[in-house]
Design an enzyme around this catalytic site. Structure first.
Site, PDB file in Angstrom:
ATOM      1  N   HIS A   1     -12.573  -2.809  -3.018  1.00 45.55           N
ATOM      2  CA  HIS A   1     -11.894  -2.526  -1.966  1.00 45.55           C
ATOM      3  C   HIS A   1     -12.266  -3.434  -0.751  1.00 45.55           C
ATOM      4  O   HIS A   1     -12.807  -2.745   0.279  1.00 45.55           O
ATOM      5  CB  HIS A   1     -12.111  -1.200  -1.552  1.00 45.55           C
ATOM      6  CG  HIS A   1     -10.774  -0.226  -1.311  1.00 45.55           C
ATOM      7  ND1 HIS A   1     -10.339   0.358  -2.116  1.00 45.55           N
ATOM      8  CD2 HIS A   1     -10.395  -0.336  -0.032  1.00 45.55           C
ATOM      9  CE1 HIS A   1      -9.273   1.190  -1.319  1.00 45.55           C
ATOM     10  NE2 HIS A   1      -9.534   0.575  -0.090  1.00 45.55           N
TER      11      HIS A   1
ATOM     12  N   SER B   1       0.726  -1.196  -0.025  1.00 48.56           N
ATOM     13  CA  SER B   1       0.036  -0.006  -0.100  1.00 48.56           C
ATOM     14  C   SER B   1       0.873   1.262  -0.117  1.00 48.56           C
ATOM     15  O   SER B   1       2.007   1.324   0.810  1.00 48.56           O
ATOM     16  CB  SER B   1      -0.844   0.164   1.354  1.00 48.56           C
ATOM     17  OG  SER B   1      -1.583   1.300   1.344  1.00 48.56           O
TER      18      SER B   1
ATOM     19  N   TYR C   1      -2.279   5.503  -4.492  1.00 48.72           N
ATOM     20  CA  TYR C   1      -3.105   6.586  -4.573  1.00 48.72           C
ATOM     21  C   TYR C   1      -2.659   7.702  -5.285  1.00 48.72           C
ATOM     22  O   TYR C   1      -1.596   8.363  -4.722  1.00 48.72           O
ATOM     23  CB  TYR C   1      -3.735   6.973  -3.275  1.00 48.72           C
ATOM     24  CG  TYR C   1      -4.672   5.675  -2.395  1.00 48.72           C
ATOM     25  CD1 TYR C   1      -5.854   5.471  -2.799  1.00 48.72           C
ATOM     26  CD2 TYR C   1      -3.915   5.042  -1.277  1.00 48.72           C
ATOM     27  CE1 TYR C   1      -6.590   4.590  -2.352  1.00 48.72           C
ATOM     28  CE2 TYR C   1      -4.874   4.079  -0.674  1.00 48.72           C
ATOM     29  CZ  TYR C   1      -6.282   3.951  -1.141  1.00 48.72           C
ATOM     30  OH  TYR C   1      -6.809   2.883  -0.438  1.00 48.72           O
TER      31      TYR C   1
ATOM     32  N   LYS D   1      -6.890  -0.856 -10.233  1.00 46.05           N
ATOM     33  CA  LYS D   1      -7.589  -1.874  -9.438  1.00 46.05           C
ATOM     34  C   LYS D   1      -8.775  -1.019  -8.553  1.00 46.05           C
ATOM     35  O   LYS D   1      -9.012   0.218  -8.311  1.00 46.05           O
ATOM     36  CB  LYS D   1      -6.429  -1.760  -7.891  1.00 46.05           C
ATOM     37  CG  LYS D   1      -7.073  -2.564  -6.900  1.00 46.05           C
ATOM     38  CD  LYS D   1      -6.049  -2.693  -5.572  1.00 46.05           C
ATOM     39  CE  LYS D   1      -6.512  -3.520  -4.354  1.00 46.05           C
ATOM     40  NZ  LYS D   1      -7.334  -2.700  -3.580  1.00 46.05           N
TER      41      LYS D   1
ATOM     42  N   THR E   1      -5.476   2.501  -7.606  1.00 48.54           N
ATOM     43  CA  THR E   1      -6.608   2.263  -6.762  1.00 48.54           C
ATOM     44  C   THR E   1      -7.692   3.406  -7.417  1.00 48.54           C
ATOM     45  O   THR E   1      -7.344   4.492  -7.336  1.00 48.54           O
ATOM     46  CB  THR E   1      -6.783   2.305  -5.317  1.00 48.54           C
ATOM     47  OG1 THR E   1      -5.631   1.392  -5.060  1.00 48.54           O
ATOM     48  CG2 THR E   1      -7.904   1.932  -4.714  1.00 48.54           C
TER      49      THR E   1
HETATM   50  C1  FNR Z   1      -7.551  -2.301   2.450  1.00 48.63           C
HETATM   51  N1  FNR Z   1      -7.604  -2.297   0.986  1.00 48.63           N
HETATM   52  C2  FNR Z   1      -6.707  -1.393   0.101  1.00 48.63           C
HETATM   53  N2  FNR Z   1      -6.665  -1.064  -0.966  1.00 48.63           N
HETATM   54  C3  FNR Z   1      -5.754  -0.127  -1.712  1.00 48.63           C
HETATM   55  O1  FNR Z   1      -5.698  -0.286  -2.977  1.00 48.63           O
HETATM   56  N3  FNR Z   1      -5.025   0.427  -0.882  1.00 48.63           N
HETATM   57  C4  FNR Z   1      -4.996   0.295   0.480  1.00 48.63           C
HETATM   58  O2  FNR Z   1      -4.232   1.188   1.307  1.00 48.63           O
HETATM   59  C5  FNR Z   1      -5.914  -0.404   1.097  1.00 48.63           C
HETATM   60  N4  FNR Z   1      -5.851  -0.569   2.379  1.00 48.63           N
HETATM   61  C6  FNR Z   1      -6.872  -1.524   2.913  1.00 48.63           C
HETATM   62  C7  FNR Z   1      -6.693  -1.738   4.311  1.00 48.63           C
HETATM   63  C8  FNR Z   1      -7.530  -2.719   5.013  1.00 48.63           C
HETATM   64  C9  FNR Z   1      -7.514  -2.948   6.516  1.00 48.63           C
HETATM   65  C10 FNR Z   1      -8.278  -3.451   3.979  1.00 48.63           C
HETATM   66  C11 FNR Z   1      -9.236  -4.724   4.626  1.00 48.63           C
HETATM   67  C12 FNR Z   1      -8.313  -3.498   2.825  1.00 48.63           C
HETATM   68  C13 FNR Z   1      -8.310  -3.125  -0.127  1.00 48.63           C
HETATM   69  C14 FNR Z   1      -7.495  -4.464  -0.423  1.00 48.63           C
HETATM   70  O3  FNR Z   1      -6.405  -4.113  -1.240  1.00 48.63           O
HETATM   71  C15 FNR Z   1      -8.356  -5.537  -1.083  1.00 48.63           C
HETATM   72  O4  FNR Z   1      -9.060  -4.967  -2.341  1.00 48.63           O
HETATM   73  C16 FNR Z   1      -9.397  -6.286   0.198  1.00 48.63           C
HETATM   74  O5  FNR Z   1      -8.851  -6.137   1.090  1.00 48.63           O
HETATM   75  C17 FNR Z   1      -9.921  -7.479  -0.572  1.00 48.63           C
HETATM   76  O6  FNR Z   1     -10.803  -7.835   0.209  1.00 48.63           O
HETATM   77  P1  FNR Z   1     -10.755  -9.048   1.404  1.00 48.63           P
HETATM   78  O7  FNR Z   1      -9.782 -10.209   0.993  1.00 48.63           O
HETATM   79  O8  FNR Z   1     -10.023  -8.242   2.537  1.00 48.63           O
HETATM   80  O9  FNR Z   1     -12.064  -9.639   1.446  1.00 48.63           O
END
Ligand code: FNR
Length: 399
Positions: A291, A109, A133, A267, A159
């Site tokens: 997400h 991230s 981002y 994404k 993202t």
């Molecule tokens: C995320 N996700 C996420 N996506 C992204 O593009 N940048 C980020 O900084 C974050 N941060 C983030 C924090 C937390 C705590 C979670 C749970 C999720 C989304 C992540 O990349 C992904 O799309 C999802 O987590 C996929 O779903 P599952 O496997 O958690 O159900």
């Protein structure tokens, strides 16, 4: 060797729950609003059953796939999730080491609590992806991209499902903040300064000025089209959302910045329409994602969105998917519906909370073992063999 205390991802979730403080647990596990999309991301998998084939000599199974010129032991990667030091002090560095150990790629991230250089060092070219981002002040993003190139990252994942931040009520109620001493490591020396600039998404500077005048006289603060670019220290809440992003203006710019060393992926694709646009704008691949149910609640579960996207992509670009994957059979089902690869979010955080690097290794091992077993019991020896002939959709969902 099995960890007898933890034989499934569901058990891992329970162990993690006991180890995390409330603020972290809520931040990691919550979905937006009522959480129905978060839930459906997982339950969507139970609408499909597997049609196993038999008597096919399953003695040699190859679970691996090729990605960014390297072999990945399974079609599974670790999705980028912010602030992993909340789960364990070793944070993203531990996750990366576990990924190398398991032979799977990792997404870092932008809002990691370790620098992208620290995460890359010691991995000896093991494939890494930087999630981006794209900020309104592009200079910060430009610098970050250059650093990622230098550190050998293979791709950036832009993202695109965060023009605004989704509504997460526990996060609001807990007044979630990154506790000291942790830092948003990639931006410790950065802050943005475009204090007095009024910006409007997708508009020309002339029209911005026109709107600005109108706003001070008639509409003022409540005109939602007029907004201030974020200023001050770079934090998740202020800088992750960027309502100005657009296909026309930003994808070309990003490709220029990244080429030729890094691929550009988007994404957060959820429709066939945006898949056509992604192809037209020349992105290298897409991740079907909502997400993890943290943005638009009520959006389609990613597995339900996948078929129309696979059809629209027509094999021109790779299609990956994330969200709700909690078992190796889920990986099998996503691949059968046309995904080239899947990404895992929360279960990795649970592994990290459970036992740091070892816990992430455990998480990846559970999913890999389950996937391998599923392939064997379904009658497939190669990942390319997993097609929709192996699935049937049933009417009722439920486990
Ligand atoms: C995320 N996700 C996420 N996506 C992204 O593009 N940048 C980020 O900084 C974050 N941060 C983030 C924090 C937390 C705590 C979670 C749970 C999720 C989304 C992540 O990349 C992904 O799309 C999802 O987590 C996929 O779903 P599952 O496997 O958690 O159900």
């Amino acid at each position: 060797p099995h960890d007898l205390n933890c034989l499934t991802i569901a058990e891992l979730a329970k162990h993690a729950e006991l180890r995390m403080v409330k603020q972290t647990r809520d931040y990691y596990n919550e979905g937006a609003d009522s959480g129905s999309t978060l839930l459906e991301n997982s339950t969507a998998y139970s609408k499909y059953r597997i049609r196993p084939r038999v008597l096919r000599d399953m003695s040699l199974i190859d679970t691996s796939v090729s990605i960014w010129g390297a072999r990945n032991s399974v079609p599974i990667g670790v999705a980028p999730t912010a602030m992993q030091c909340l789960a364990h002090p070793d944070g993203e560095v531990a996750t990366a080491k576990a990924c190398k150990e398991a032979g799977v790629t990792m997404g870092l991230s932008s809002f990691a609590t370790s620098t992208l250089e620290d995460v890359a060092s010691g991995l000896n070219g093991h494939p890494l992806v930087l999630q981006l981002y794209l900020f309104e002040e592009r200079e910060h993003s430009r610098k970050l991209i250059q650093r990622a190139k230098k550190a050998g990252y293979k791709a950036v994942f832009l993202t695109v499902d965060t023009p605004m931040l989704g509504r997460r009520n526990m996060e609001i109620r807990n007044q979630f903040e990154l506790p000291k001493p942790y830092k948003i490591a990639n931006f410790v020396d950065d802050s943005t300064s475009s204090a007095s600039e009024m910006v409007m998404g997708g508009s020309t500077p002339e029209s911005v000025q026109g709107e600005e005048k109108k706003s001070t006289s008639t509409k003022g603060y409540y005109d939602r089209k007029i907004r201030q670019a974020p200023t001050g220290p770079i934090t998740f809440h202020t800088h992750a959302p960027n309502p100005t992003l657009s296909w026309e203006r930003d994808i070309g710019w990003l490709k220029e910045q990244c080429s030729p060393e890094m691929e550009v992926w988007v994404k957060g694709i959820a429709t066939a329409e945006d898949t056509y646009l992604a192809v037209r704008h020349g992105v290298d691949g897409i991740v079907v994602s909502n997400h993890g149910g943290r943005q638009l609640n009520g959006a389609l579960a990613t597995l339900d969105a996948l078929p129309e996207i696979v059809e629209a992509a027509k094999g021109r670009i790779p299609v990956h998917v994330d969200g709700g994957i909690r078992h190796g059979t889920d990986v099998f089902k996503a691949v059968a519906l046309g995904a080239d690869f899947v990404w895992i979010g929360r279960p990795v955080l649970w592994g990290l909370a459970y036992k740091g690097q070892e816990g992430v290794e455990l998480c990846l091992r559970l999913l890999s073992d389950e996937f391998r077993l599923c392939m064997g019991l379904a009658g497939t020896v190669k990942v390319e063999d997993i097609t929709k002939e192996y699935l049937v959709k049933i009417d009722k969902s439920g486990f």
